[in-house]
Design a protein around this motif. Structure first.
Motif, PDB file in Angstrom:
ATOM      1  N   THR A 261       0.992  -1.516   0.544  1.00 23.51           N
ATOM      2  CA  THR A 261       0.531  -0.403   0.218  1.00 23.51           C
ATOM      3  C   THR A 261       0.617   1.344   0.129  1.00 23.51           C
ATOM      4  OG1 THR A 261      -2.026   0.730   0.424  1.00 23.51           O
ATOM      5  CG2 THR A 261       0.322  -0.052   2.555  1.00 23.51           C
ATOM      6  N   ASP A 262      -0.102   2.652  -0.153  1.00 22.89           N
ATOM      7  CA  ASP A 262       0.854   3.498  -0.823  1.00 22.89           C
ATOM      8  C   ASP A 262       0.818   4.181   1.625  1.00 22.89           C
ATOM      9  OD1 ASP A 262       1.569   6.484  -0.056  1.00 22.89           O
ATOM     10  OD2 ASP A 262       1.019   7.273  -1.810  1.00 22.89           O
ATOM     11  N   ALA A 263       2.309   4.233   2.191  1.00 20.46           N
ATOM     12  CA  ALA A 263       2.084   4.442   3.214  1.00 20.46           C
ATOM     13  C   ALA A 263       2.322   6.140   3.812  1.00 20.46           C
ATOM     14  CB  ALA A 263       3.124   4.190   3.647  1.00 20.46           C
ATOM     15  N   LYS A 264       2.192   6.524   2.755  1.00 20.57           N
ATOM     16  CA  LYS A 264       1.964   8.190   3.873  1.00 20.57           C
ATOM     17  C   LYS A 264       0.563   8.564   3.282  1.00 20.57           C
ATOM     18  CE  LYS A 264       6.706   9.827   2.142  1.00 20.57           C
ATOM     19  NZ  LYS A 264       7.489  11.043   1.601  1.00 20.57           N
ATOM     20  N   ARG A 265      -0.184   8.269   2.597  1.00 15.05           N
ATOM     21  CA  ARG A 265      -1.688   8.025   2.508  1.00 15.05           C
ATOM     22  C   ARG A 265      -2.412   7.504   3.393  1.00 15.05           C
ATOM     23  NH1 ARG A 265      -4.107   6.776  -3.779  1.00 15.05           N
ATOM     24  NH2 ARG A 265      -6.212   7.790  -2.115  1.00 15.05           N
ATOM     25  N   PHE A 295       7.623   0.706   7.520  1.00 17.61           N
ATOM     26  CA  PHE A 295       7.260   1.527   8.998  1.00 17.61           C
ATOM     27  C   PHE A 295       8.022   2.471   9.519  1.00 17.61           C
ATOM     28  CE2 PHE A 295       8.979   2.126  13.864  1.00 17.61           C
ATOM     29  CZ  PHE A 295       7.239   1.806  14.353  1.00 17.61           C
ATOM     30  N   GLU A 296       9.399   3.400   8.845  1.00 13.89           N
ATOM     31  CA  GLU A 296       9.536   4.397   9.316  1.00 13.89           C
ATOM     32  C   GLU A 296       8.950   5.319   8.480  1.00 13.89           C
ATOM     33  OE1 GLU A 296      11.581   5.386  11.056  1.00 13.89           O
ATOM     34  OE2 GLU A 296      12.384   3.340  11.798  1.00 13.89           O
ATOM     35  N   PRO A 297       8.674   5.235   6.845  1.00 13.03           N
ATOM     36  CA  PRO A 297       7.428   6.395   5.867  1.00 13.03           C
ATOM     37  C   PRO A 297       6.414   6.370   6.883  1.00 13.03           C
ATOM     38  CG  PRO A 297       7.900   4.748   4.483  1.00 13.03           C
ATOM     39  CD  PRO A 297       9.049   4.615   6.167  1.00 13.03           C
ATOM     40  N   PHE A 298       5.969   4.925   7.083  1.00 12.80           N
ATOM     41  CA  PHE A 298       4.682   5.517   8.099  1.00 12.80           C
ATOM     42  C   PHE A 298       4.850   6.334   9.481  1.00 12.80           C
ATOM     43  CE2 PHE A 298       0.551   4.361  10.733  1.00 12.80           C
ATOM     44  CZ  PHE A 298      -0.163   4.459   9.505  1.00 12.80           C
ATOM     45  N   LEU A 299       5.775   5.467  10.061  1.00 14.19           N
ATOM     46  CA  LEU A 299       5.997   6.598  11.427  1.00 14.19           C
ATOM     47  C   LEU A 299       5.619   8.140  11.201  1.00 14.19           C
ATOM     48  CD1 LEU A 299       6.044   6.429  14.568  1.00 14.19           C
ATOM     49  CD2 LEU A 299       8.033   5.852  13.884  1.00 14.19           C
ATOM     50  N   GLU A 300       6.658   8.396  10.708  1.00 13.23           N
ATOM     51  CA  GLU A 300       7.228   9.257  10.202  1.00 13.23           C
ATOM     52  C   GLU A 300       5.964  10.393   9.892  1.00 13.23           C
ATOM     53  OE1 GLU A 300      10.376  12.171   7.248  1.00 13.23           O
ATOM     54  OE2 GLU A 300      10.633  10.147   7.387  1.00 13.23           O
ATOM     55  N   THR A 301       5.531   9.779   8.750  1.00  7.30           N
ATOM     56  CA  THR A 301       3.965  10.542   8.409  1.00  7.30           C
ATOM     57  C   THR A 301       3.351  10.880   8.991  1.00  7.30           C
ATOM     58  OG1 THR A 301       4.684   9.971   5.614  1.00  7.30           O
ATOM     59  CG2 THR A 301       2.515  10.967   5.888  1.00  7.30           C
ATOM     60  N   PHE A 302       2.793   9.897   9.816  1.00  2.00           N
ATOM     61  CA  PHE A 302       2.109   9.352  11.015  1.00  2.00           C
ATOM     62  C   PHE A 302       1.905  11.292  11.933  1.00  2.00           C
ATOM     63  CE2 PHE A 302      -1.781   7.228  12.653  1.00  2.00           C
ATOM     64  CZ  PHE A 302      -1.917   8.090  13.454  1.00  2.00           C
ATOM     65  N   ASN A 430     -16.825  -5.168  12.414  1.00  2.13           N
ATOM     66  CA  ASN A 430     -16.640  -4.557  11.354  1.00  2.13           C
ATOM     67  C   ASN A 430     -15.711  -4.194  10.785  1.00  2.13           C
ATOM     68  OD1 ASN A 430     -19.660  -2.780  11.643  1.00  2.13           O
ATOM     69  ND2 ASN A 430     -18.994  -3.060  14.207  1.00  2.13           N
ATOM     70  N   LEU A 431     -15.068  -4.646   9.964  1.00  2.00           N
ATOM     71  CA  LEU A 431     -13.634  -4.537   9.269  1.00  2.00           C
ATOM     72  C   LEU A 431     -14.421  -3.887   7.740  1.00  2.00           C
ATOM     73  CD1 LEU A 431     -11.052  -5.588   8.797  1.00  2.00           C
ATOM     74  CD2 LEU A 431     -11.940  -7.514   7.598  1.00  2.00           C
ATOM     75  N   SER A 432     -12.713  -2.543   7.684  1.00  2.00           N
ATOM     76  CA  SER A 432     -12.794  -1.931   6.652  1.00  2.00           C
ATOM     77  C   SER A 432     -11.446  -1.719   5.760  1.00  2.00           C
ATOM     78  CB  SER A 432     -12.942  -0.654   7.759  1.00  2.00           C
ATOM     79  OG  SER A 432     -14.416  -0.327   7.611  1.00  2.00           O
ATOM     80  N   ILE A 433     -11.850  -1.515   4.426  1.00  2.00           N
ATOM     81  CA  ILE A 433     -10.766  -2.334   3.855  1.00  2.00           C
ATOM     82  C   ILE A 433     -10.224  -0.789   3.585  1.00  2.00           C
ATOM     83  CG2 ILE A 433      -9.518  -3.872   2.030  1.00  2.00           C
ATOM     84  CD1 ILE A 433      -9.860  -5.217   4.564  1.00  2.00           C
ATOM     85  N   ASN A 434      -9.035  -0.346   3.049  1.00  2.00           N
ATOM     86  CA  ASN A 434      -8.747   1.139   2.026  1.00  2.00           C
ATOM     87  C   ASN A 434      -9.611   2.458   2.627  1.00  2.00           C
ATOM     88  OD1 ASN A 434      -6.596  -0.505   1.185  1.00  2.00           O
ATOM     89  ND2 ASN A 434      -7.362  -1.075   0.030  1.00  2.00           N
ATOM     90  N   THR A 435     -10.498   2.285   3.804  1.00  2.00           N
ATOM     91  CA  THR A 435     -11.169   3.291   4.515  1.00  2.00           C
ATOM     92  C   THR A 435     -11.273   2.839   5.634  1.00  2.00           C
ATOM     93  OG1 THR A 435     -13.112   4.639   4.422  1.00  2.00           O
ATOM     94  CG2 THR A 435     -13.503   1.783   4.030  1.00  2.00           C
ATOM     95  N   LEU A 436     -11.574   4.202   6.692  1.00  2.00           N
ATOM     96  CA  LEU A 436     -11.338   4.439   8.161  1.00  2.00           C
ATOM     97  C   LEU A 436     -13.218   4.812   8.205  1.00  2.00           C
ATOM     98  CD1 LEU A 436      -7.990   5.785   8.819  1.00  2.00           C
ATOM     99  CD2 LEU A 436      -8.565   3.281   9.080  1.00  2.00           C
ATOM    100  N   GLU A 437     -13.732   4.264   7.708  1.00  2.00           N
ATOM    101  CA  GLU A 437     -15.497   4.646   7.644  1.00  2.00           C
ATOM    102  C   GLU A 437     -15.724   3.087   8.350  1.00  2.00           C
ATOM    103  OE1 GLU A 437     -18.052   6.069   8.767  1.00  2.00           O
ATOM    104  OE2 GLU A 437     -17.637   7.737   7.294  1.00  2.00           O
TER     105      GLU A 437
END
Length: 478
Positions: A261-265, A295-302, A430-437
């Motif tokens: 997946t796209d870590a930053k998005r 992990f690192e790019p995700f964490l940094e962006t978050f 409730n399981l959501s894929i590629n969405t947080l709704e």
């Protein structure tokens, strides 16, 4: 916040004050904004009598007519959106933009269930023995609804909508810290012409109200949203009287971020949703399990997005996150942070109270948190995210399922096989894929394991508020 309403109980179609009232505080300023009357036992008994009378009328009201009143009340709430939203922000602290959206979401619950009210179909089952079997749905009776403080309008709306659409009457005990949302609902139904006694609104000492009303024979369903500990207690009380329960309890939502997946998005969307409502959401994404390659790019962006969150009084323009809704959440979060740090977790941002006026807490990110830290097992119910690396989807699913909760879960992947595996193996209602709704009014919402049972919303939602009666009709003439 001059639009904050004068607070009352609503019993038998009438507004009522009591001898005892307690303050309602603005969590951003700690100033008193209202006085909330607390029900005595006599008020509860009056509400029960009114609900019985209301049920006799409402259960015999045609579904189309019930739907018309529900839709009329919803239209009034939409017209009053700004007043309701400002009252919610004053008592809860959430940004005004989020409060406005909550009003619309509450109206959508009413509108969906009003539509379902005319579709509570039964069925006819033919028999070779000359007997016709008819499956008939009937409203269960008087409902006791217990709603929490984190969504002052939309949480009461879910319970009231389900009860009224099914033909039940309801006694709602809404949260004492955030009473205005439920009060505005009662006002709208009063103005829409709902018969007296169908909807009753009380406030008071939660344990006293639940203990007194659950034991009463006319109460046939207890619909509760709140913590697992309280839900277990209420379920035990109800079981002593064979009273049905609908329990939407605590969660500790995992987020699985796969390597494709796209870590930053994913990080930006995760951070935005994590700090919505200051993290005080039972479906809030909290435990992030990120593939080690991202992990690192995700964490940094978050962390960057979390630190950039604008925190302040929800009534002010541009605020993204308001205060916590009550004072006790501040030390509870601080304790979870300190426990995790003592066990070796890396505090990447936040972790402390902001200022000394108002219940503000920094958007917080903990990384590399060991499994024995309390926050890995206890729902923080606040602006605290945990981000840990995982080596594989197998490990992520195992760790996602490692808590006794199973309300909501999320996954980010572009691989169909990964999505299928999460669908099959992640333990959540409730399981959501590629969405947080996590849910919509038209979808069933509820948990597994210690996150409760029963569903609100969707075509399944009204089933909790109804009994199924099988009728055998012989075709022989006697």
């Amino acid at each position: 916040m001059s639009s904050y309403p004068d607070l009352h109980l609503y019993i038998g179609g009438e507004w009522r004050k009591t001898a005892t009232d307690l303050p309602v505080l603005n969590p951003a300023t700690e100033e008193e904004i209202g006085r909330l009357p607390h029900a005595e036992t006599s008020d509860l008994d009056d509400a029960l009598t009114a609900a019985q009378d209301g049920f006799r009328i409402w259960s015999r009201t045609a579904p189309r007519d019930r739907a018309d009143i529900i839709l009329k009340a919803s239209a009034l709430m939409r017209e009053r959106q700004e007043d309701i939203a400002r009252a919610i922000t004053a008592e809860h602290g959430k940004p005004l933009a989020q409060a406005r959206l909550e009003v619309i979401r509450g109206c959508e619950f009413f509108e969906w269930d009003a539509g379902e009210a005319v579709r509570t179909y039964g069925r006819v089952i033919p028999s070779a023995r000359g007997i016709r079997y008819i499956v008939h749905h009937q409203p269960i009776g008087v409902v006791l609804g217990l709603s929490p403080w984190n969504f002052p309008m939309s949480q009461p709306a879910r319970k009231i909508a389900g009860a009224l659409a099914s033909g039940c009457s309801i006694i709602l005990k809404a949260a004492e810290e955030t009473p205005a949302g439920a009060l505005h609902i009662a006002k709208a139904f009063h103005d829409a012409g709902l018969p007296a006694g169908v909807l009753n609104l009380v406030f008071g000492t939660p344990a006293d109200i639940s203990d007194h009303l659950i034991r009463q024979e006319p109460v046939r369903l207890v619909a509760f949203t709140g913590s697992t500990a309280v839900g277990r207690h209420l379920t035990t009380l109800a079981s002593n009287h064979m009273t049905r329960v609908l329990m939407e309890l605590g969660g500790h939502a995992p987020v699985i971020v796969c390597e494709d997946t796209d870590a930053k998005r994913a990080a930006v969307s995760g951070a935005v949703r994590k700090y919505r409502n200051a993290g005080q959401v039972c479906t809030s994404p909290t435990r992030f399990f990120v593939h080690e390659s991202l992990f690192e790019p995700f964490l940094e962006t978050f962390v960057k997005r979390a630190a950039a969150t604008t925190v302040g009084n929800g009534a002010e323009p541009g605020v993204e996150m308001g205060p916590l809704a009550n004072e006790r959440r501040v030390p509870a979060l601080a304790e979870l942070v300190e426990d995790a740090r003592a066990k070796g977790a890396d505090l990447r941002t936040g972790g402390s109270r902001i200022g000394n006026v108002g219940y503000f807490f920094e958007p917080t990110v903990l990384a590399n948190v060991p499994d024995d830290a309390r926050v890995m097992r206890e729902e923080p119910f606040g602006p605290l995210a945990v981000i840990n690396p995982v080596a594989s989807l197998d490990e992520a699913i195992e760790r996602a399922n490692a808590v006794p909760f199973g309300l909501a879960a999320y996954g980010f992947t572009n691989r169909a096989d990964y999505a299928d595996r999460m669908t099959d193996e992640v333990e959540a209602g409730n399981l959501s894929i590629n969405t947080l709704e996590a849910s919509l009014p038209e979808t069933p919402f509820g948990g597994v394991k210690s996150s409760g049972y029963g569903r609100e919303g969707g075509t399944e939602g009204l089933e909790n508020y109804m009994i199924v009666k099988n009728i055998s009709h012989s075709m022989d003439i006697v």
